[in-house]
Design a protein around this motif. Structure first.
Motif, mmCIF file in Angstrom:
data_model
loop_
_atom_site.group_PDB
_atom_site.id
_atom_site.type_symbol
_atom_site.label_atom_id
_atom_site.label_comp_id
_atom_site.label_asym_id
_atom_site.label_seq_id
_atom_site.Cartn_x
_atom_site.Cartn_y
_atom_site.Cartn_z
ATOM 1 N N ALA A 284 -18.593 -22.963 -12.373
ATOM 2 C CA ALA A 284 -18.237 -23.500 -11.056
ATOM 3 C C ALA A 284 -16.923 -24.273 -11.130
ATOM 4 O O ALA A 284 -16.603 -24.915 -12.136
ATOM 5 N N ASP A 285 -16.159 -24.220 -10.039
ATOM 6 C CA ASP A 285 -14.861 -24.896 -10.011
ATOM 7 C C ASP A 285 -15.001 -26.402 -10.190
ATOM 8 O O ASP A 285 -14.115 -27.052 -10.752
ATOM 9 N N ASN A 286 -16.117 -26.961 -9.687
ATOM 10 C CA ASN A 286 -16.305 -28.411 -9.783
ATOM 11 C C ASN A 286 -17.132 -28.816 -11.005
ATOM 12 O O ASN A 286 -17.619 -29.947 -11.077
ATOM 13 N N PHE A 287 -17.308 -27.891 -11.971
ATOM 14 C CA PHE A 287 -18.072 -28.231 -13.172
ATOM 15 C C PHE A 287 -17.315 -29.319 -13.939
ATOM 16 O O PHE A 287 -16.086 -29.296 -14.034
ATOM 17 N N PRO A 288 -18.031 -30.318 -14.500
ATOM 18 C CA PRO A 288 -17.363 -31.424 -15.199
ATOM 19 C C PRO A 288 -16.433 -30.913 -16.303
ATOM 20 O O PRO A 288 -16.736 -29.943 -16.998
ATOM 21 N N THR A 289 -15.296 -31.566 -16.452
ATOM 22 C CA THR A 289 -14.344 -31.179 -17.491
ATOM 23 C C THR A 289 -14.878 -31.549 -18.865
ATOM 24 O O THR A 289 -15.787 -32.383 -19.006
ATOM 25 N N ARG A 290 -14.301 -30.935 -19.870
ATOM 26 C CA ARG A 290 -14.712 -31.239 -21.243
ATOM 27 C C ARG A 290 -14.481 -32.713 -21.558
ATOM 28 O O ARG A 290 -15.327 -33.375 -22.176
ATOM 29 N N ASN A 291 -13.348 -33.250 -21.137
ATOM 30 C CA ASN A 291 -13.033 -34.640 -21.456
ATOM 31 C C ASN A 291 -14.074 -35.594 -20.877
ATOM 32 O O ASN A 291 -14.483 -36.571 -21.526
ATOM 33 N N LYS A 292 -14.538 -35.318 -19.645
ATOM 34 C CA LYS A 292 -15.546 -36.188 -19.045
ATOM 35 C C LYS A 292 -16.871 -36.085 -19.786
ATOM 36 O O LYS A 292 -17.563 -37.088 -19.994
ATOM 37 N N LEU A 310 -25.296 -23.498 -13.193
ATOM 38 C CA LEU A 310 -25.297 -22.473 -14.229
ATOM 39 C C LEU A 310 -26.351 -21.414 -13.922
ATOM 40 O O LEU A 310 -27.454 -21.741 -13.470
ATOM 41 N N PRO A 311 -26.066 -20.149 -14.159
ATOM 42 C CA PRO A 311 -27.087 -19.105 -13.962
ATOM 43 C C PRO A 311 -28.301 -19.390 -14.837
ATOM 44 O O PRO A 311 -28.167 -19.657 -16.044
ATOM 45 N N GLN A 312 -29.487 -19.356 -14.270
ATOM 46 C CA GLN A 312 -30.696 -19.696 -15.009
ATOM 47 C C GLN A 312 -31.678 -18.538 -15.112
ATOM 48 O O GLN A 312 -32.828 -18.733 -15.510
ATOM 49 N N ASP A 468 -20.073 -15.972 -18.932
ATOM 50 C CA ASP A 468 -21.277 -16.734 -19.303
ATOM 51 C C ASP A 468 -21.999 -16.024 -20.447
ATOM 52 O O ASP A 468 -22.963 -15.285 -20.233
ATOM 53 N N GLN A 469 -21.498 -16.242 -21.651
ATOM 54 C CA GLN A 469 -22.184 -15.720 -22.840
ATOM 55 C C GLN A 469 -23.268 -16.732 -23.235
ATOM 56 O O GLN A 469 -22.972 -17.830 -23.667
ATOM 57 N N ARG A 470 -24.542 -16.315 -23.074
ATOM 58 C CA ARG A 470 -25.669 -17.239 -23.295
ATOM 59 C C ARG A 470 -26.424 -16.854 -24.563
ATOM 60 O O ARG A 470 -26.743 -15.681 -24.762
ATOM 61 N N LYS A 471 -26.747 -17.856 -25.384
ATOM 62 C CA LYS A 471 -27.444 -17.588 -26.639
ATOM 63 C C LYS A 471 -28.468 -18.697 -26.899
ATOM 64 O O LYS A 471 -28.198 -19.871 -26.646
ATOM 65 N N ILE A 472 -29.625 -18.296 -27.414
ATOM 66 C CA ILE A 472 -30.641 -19.270 -27.811
ATOM 67 C C ILE A 472 -31.473 -18.688 -28.946
ATOM 68 O O ILE A 472 -31.818 -17.511 -28.932
ATOM 69 N N SER A 473 -31.771 -19.522 -29.937
ATOM 70 C CA SER A 473 -32.596 -19.084 -31.069
ATOM 71 C C SER A 473 -33.909 -19.861 -31.100
ATOM 72 O O SER A 473 -33.977 -21.023 -30.680
ATOM 73 N N TYR A 474 -34.958 -19.185 -31.590
ATOM 74 C CA TYR A 474 -36.265 -19.796 -31.840
ATOM 75 C C TYR A 474 -36.540 -19.682 -33.334
ATOM 76 O O TYR A 474 -36.283 -18.638 -33.949
ATOM 77 N N ASN A 475 -37.088 -20.753 -33.907
ATOM 78 C CA ASN A 475 -37.265 -20.791 -35.347
ATOM 79 C C ASN A 475 -38.651 -21.327 -35.717
ATOM 80 O O ASN A 475 -39.288 -22.055 -34.939
ATOM 81 N N ARG A 499 -23.470 -21.876 -24.489
ATOM 82 C CA ARG A 499 -23.044 -20.982 -23.417
ATOM 83 C C ARG A 499 -21.517 -20.967 -23.443
ATOM 84 O O ARG A 499 -20.869 -21.977 -23.156
ATOM 85 N N LEU A 500 -20.959 -19.813 -23.801
ATOM 86 C CA LEU A 500 -19.508 -19.696 -23.962
ATOM 87 C C LEU A 500 -18.871 -19.141 -22.693
ATOM 88 O O LEU A 500 -19.345 -18.159 -22.122
ATOM 89 N N THR A 501 -17.789 -19.777 -22.270
ATOM 90 C CA THR A 501 -16.965 -19.276 -21.185
ATOM 91 C C THR A 501 -15.533 -19.175 -21.691
ATOM 92 O O THR A 501 -14.978 -20.168 -22.179
ATOM 93 N N THR A 502 -14.947 -17.984 -21.610
ATOM 94 C CA THR A 502 -13.542 -17.824 -21.991
ATOM 95 C C THR A 502 -12.811 -17.059 -20.901
ATOM 96 O O THR A 502 -13.382 -16.200 -20.231
#
Length: 924
Positions: A284-292, A310-312, A468-475, A499-502
């Motif tokens: 989203a355009d208004n998603f918090p910046t990394r610095n914040k 975020l897509p859920q 939106d590259q989404r990844k999760i592992s279970y161990n 969750r990677l965004t490029t």
């Protein structure tokens, strides 16, 4: 009013088609027999009539409106022997294509003498001249050969060219040198790298049906860019067609692993089938910046609001994989105007959709042992619109190509890591790529001596987005037993669960001007050529690593939450409770922007010395400036400012009318790409590794020597033997940074490298075995490349290999095939074979040896049958029939061969599946 216009237009098209159907046309190209240069202003007349014209700035002519029958053409040009060609047959509604070569008159007084010839013989002479007259050592493939192969895109076509191979089904390797040592040009302008993490052009995005011809120059002339060592891949798309046409094609395909079997995926939208996602997976355009986020200034309420954007939808959808779909529509129009003016246009649309599965993909690397199942949904949409206008001694072309691809991949993984943990892993990965390229080009005759000026201006845009590259592992610990529950890795922040965004955007502006002057030197016609060009690149790369983590000290039911299935792990209920802490693992250095500016100038001479000797020589100078900055203010900008002088010389000695002996020397270079210099880090979840740049990379300098003997037994046939040697200084290669026992990759300059090899090529009809129609219409071809390279690693680290082959270099490449036509060319058959020797995928580090890619055999075939008065064609294609494993391994026993029963360790192994397709095309 719109209906009236539409009816008027339709009536006009019908009338034009009717008139053309009653008459025919003769068109072609006239060129110099010894140099291959097209000749401007050649007079072409139909004997006994006043019908005629002069060849345009491309050496082309067109004689429309001819009644069906036989004609005799007369070609005359000052300083050349005239020719009178008989038996030129014109058929109503068709274009007869006739190319001709003219020979210099020399010192003879032949102004009134016209040499007699026949259509068939002179057509063969033109083909011979085209084969023999390349200034450099090169290999190519025509649109007709492309049409007769099962190749759907340009990467498949490149497999057929001598010395060329393909990695990952899209990146070209020439003479065993990896993709970064090759360059690509489309309609004369350099193509950008389409990849965010390597210097490579993805050739699979250019559909093969749009290609007019493809040539790989393996030696340099000064008018080619200097940044290639293996080869310069030159793709020409079609502009003015020989006649009006409309064609369409439809096809469907079957993959032996995927089609009609279970296909798993994340959520799918209708736009995915058109190559465009709906945008809902974008940050989203208004998603918090990394610095914040890093500073901790985002309030709990703001975090909840941000996470809701975020897509859920983590659901895994099960469907049956559909067959591959292919659609193509092309229209071509040409109009011969008064005063020898001509306008032409070609427009094309292509569409492809496929669903593929890499089933039971085995991955192993020291700390992990996995079995993956990958499901990839792919859509590719392409468009081409080319326009050309010939007038007087000038030609203007405007060529445009656009391609959009969408790859949506879902991966499910099971296995163990660190020897004591079971793992289940889920990854949803959407990648969108697009290429837009527009080129405006002009060629103009100057004066009366065939001098001409050529100019071009081009714009290219590359986009490469992962929204939106989404990844999760279970161990779970193995010691806890098989009944113990798996726990989601949500208690710590890590890139493997982020969750990677490029976003990558690159704009390229380029322009060139070239002046060609025919002149006489040593009493022979020669050509002097000078030119200059510039290329300005602007790249912006943006990266975010969003994490959702849970603090067990603040959430009482953390254990129950962590054991939830992936579908409900990040539910709206949990987000509203505020159990997840928002994080961002991206570093400021992961985002960068860079500019580069290349200014080049060259001068070259094409001399004919005597009747048989030709030398093309000259020099090219390139000034390179680069400025790259990251978002990390503490890091100094990366700056490059260098001037390179690149001489080259190509010798050709015409031993006979059917054979050449060639030799060449040229200097080339390989500059580090933005990504190879940028200190940013990219995490590859498939291999559990990271890629990072090296700001200290230097430009590679290469000296090249080539020699080649080529003989043309008959028109369209060839036998050649080539030898080559290349000496690298500061070769750029990918290397394992394995101090953390993971296959992390960076780039470095190897101390020095030497490459030498031999190429053999044969293309021959079987008519030497007998006079039957079958043998005359059957041809065999094969090309074999044998290469050896030796790289000396630097001494800054204790590398396992002190000397080794170059990364990506194969010791041998074999291409072979047989093609034939039956039943008056209605039935065609083409069988193809390819094998590539083992090659290094990643060079050794200090803990682990080099990773090798094992050879595999690839067999393809095509059967085509023309129907509906040969205007339609049905094709059956079979690709990768043998379905050999794609395999990467450690050569532990140093046997130089992979053996499952030895101490060799498999890194990755899977079968891609065989592909079978059926298509129908029709041309009006």
């Amino acid at each position: 009013m719109n209906l009236k216009k539409a009816l008027t237009t339709l009536l006009f098209v019908v009338l034009c088609a009717t008139v053309f159907a009653q008459t025919g046309k003769i068109s072609g190209k006239v060129s110099d027999k010894k140099s291959g240069e097209t000749l401007i202003g050649v007079t072409v007349k139909i004997k006994g009539t006043t019908t005629g014209m002069a060849t345009d700035v491309d050496g082309r002519y067109s004689l429309p409106g001819l009644a069906a029958g036989k004609y005799t053409l007369v070609f005359q040009y000052v300083g050349y022997k005239g020719k009178e060609i008989s038996d030129v047959i014109v058929t109503a509604g068709k274009t007869t294509v006739f190319d001709l070569v003219l020979d210099e008159a020399g010192g003879e007084n032949l102004s009134e003498v016209v040499i007699q010839g026949s259509f068939k013989k002179e057509s063969i002479n033109a083909l011979y001249a085209q084969q023999k007259n390349s200034a450099s050592i090169s290999d190519g493939i025509s649109s007709e050969a492309i049409r007769r192969s099962p190749d759907r895109n340009t990467s498949d076509v490149l497999k057929r060219v001598s010395g060329a191979t393909i990695q990952d089904n899209k990146f070209v390797v020439i003479r065993g040198l990896s993709d970064r040592y090759n360059t690509a040009l489309l309609d004369g302008a350099s193509l950008p790298s389409t990849e965010p993490n390597r210097k490579a052009f993805s050739f699979d995005i250019v559909p093969s049906n749009l290609v007019d011809n493809l040539i790989i120059s393996k030696t340099a002339t000064p008018d080619l860019p200097g940044d290639f060592t293996g080869g310069a891949v030159q793709i020409q798309t079609k502009d003015i067609p020989e006649q009006n046409f409309i064609s369409f094609g439809v096809g469907t395909g079957y993959n032996s692993v995927a089609t009609f079997n279970n296909f798993q995926s994340g959520p799918r939208t209708a736009g995915d089938f058109l190559g465009y996602s709906d945008g809902k997976r974008n940050l989203a355009d208004n998603f918090p910046t990394r610095n914040k986020i890093v500073a901790g200034t985002v309030t709990p309420a703001q975090q909840i609001a941000a996470l809701k954007t975020l897509p859920q939808d983590w659901n895994i959808y099960n469907n049956s994989a559909l067959p591959t779909q292919n659609y193509q529509f092309t229209i071509g129009r040409v109009k011969d105007l008064s005063d020898n003016k001509r306008f032409g246009a070609i427009a094309s649309l292509t569409y492809r959709n496929s669903q593929t599965v890499n089933k039971d993909l085995y991955r192993n690397y020291n700390t992990y042992d996995y079995i993956d199942n990958q499901y990839k949904f792919s859509t590719n949409v392409g468009a081409l619109a080319n326009f050309a206008y010939n007038y007087g001694g000038s030609k203007i072309t405007f060529k445009n190509i656009y391609n959009k691809s969408l790859d949506d991949q879902y991966l499910y993984r099971e296995g163990t890591y660190s020897q004591n943990n079971d793992l289940r892993y889920y990854a949803f990965d959407l990648m969108e790529k697009s290429l837009l390229k527009s080129t405006l080009e002009g060629t103009h005759k100057l004066g009366d001596n065939n001098a001409k000026i050529n100019w071009s201006a081009a714009y290219s845009n590359i986009k490469n987005d992962q929204p939106d590259q989404r990844k999760i592992s279970y161990n779970r610990q193995i010691s806890s037993g098989p009944d113990a529950p798996f726990t989601a890795a949500i208690f710590n922040q890590g890139k493997e669960n982020a969750r990677l965004t490029t976003k990558l955007n690159e704009d390229i502006f380029s322009g060139s001007v070239n002046y060609t002057l025919p002149l006489n030197m040593f009493q022979k016609a020669s050509t002097f050529k000078v030119g200059a060009n510039s290329q300005y690149r602007v790249r912006d790369f943006y990266s975010r690593f969003i994490t959702l983590s849970l603090d067990p000290t603040k959430v009482a039911d953390f254990e129950a939450i962590s054991q939830r299935p992936v579908q409900t792990l990040f539910s709206q209920t949990l987000i509203n409770r505020g159990v997840y802490q928002l994080g961002d693992l991206a570093l400021p250095s992961d985002t960068y922007n860079g500019t580069s500016f290349i200014n080049a100038a060259y001068a070259m001479l094409d001399n004919k010395l005597g009747e048989k000797f030709r030398v093309v020589w000259g020099v090219r100078a390139e000034q390179f400036n680069l400025d790259l900055k990251t978002a990390d203010a503490t890091l100094a900008p990366i700056v490059r400012d260098e001037l390179k002088v690149l001489p080259s010389v190509n010798f050709t000695y015409s031993l006979t009318e059917k054979s050449n002996l060639r030799a060449s020397y040229y200097r080339s270079l390989a500059r580090p790409e933005f990504r190879e210099l940028a200190p940013s880090s990219y995490y590859d979840y498939e291999f559990s590794s990271s890629y990072s740049g090296n700001p200290n990379l230097k430009t590679t300098d290469v000296d090249n020597l080539d020699i080649r003997y080529e003989i043309y037994p008959e028109a369209g046939q060839i036998l050649s033997v080539s030898g080559f040697y290349k000496r690298f200084r500061n070769a750029i290669e990918g290397v394992l940074n394995d101090e953390q026992s993971l296959p992390n990759t960076s780039y470095f300059n190897s101390k020095n490298a030497n490459v030498y090899g031999v190429e053999l090529e044969l293309r021959k009809s079987l008519d030497f075995l007998g006079e039957s129609t079958f043998l005359k219409s059957t041809s065999i071809y094969s090309n074999v490349t044998l290469v050896k390279s030796v790289v000396t690693n630097p001494t800054d680290r204790p590398y396992i290999d002190k000397k080794r082959p170059m990364v990506g270099q194969a010791p041998y490449v074999v291409n072979a095939g047989i093609q034939s036509a039956f039943l008056e060319n209605k039935l065609s058959f083409n069988a193809l074979y390819n094998r590539i020797g083992r090659r290094i995928n990643k060079a050794s580090g200090i803990l682990f040896p080099s990773i090798w890619e094992a050879p595999r055999n690839v067999v393809d075939l095509q059967i085509g049958y023309k129907v509906l008065k040969s205007k339609g064609e049905v094709k059956f294609n079979a690709g990768d029939i043998l379905n050999d494993n794609i395999l990467f391994y450690w050569d532990r026993d140093n046997s130089k061969n992979y053996s499952a029963n030895s101490t060799d360790e498999t890194i990755s192994r899977y079968k891609p599946g065989s592909n079978y397709s059926l298509s129908f095309s029709y041309t009006f």
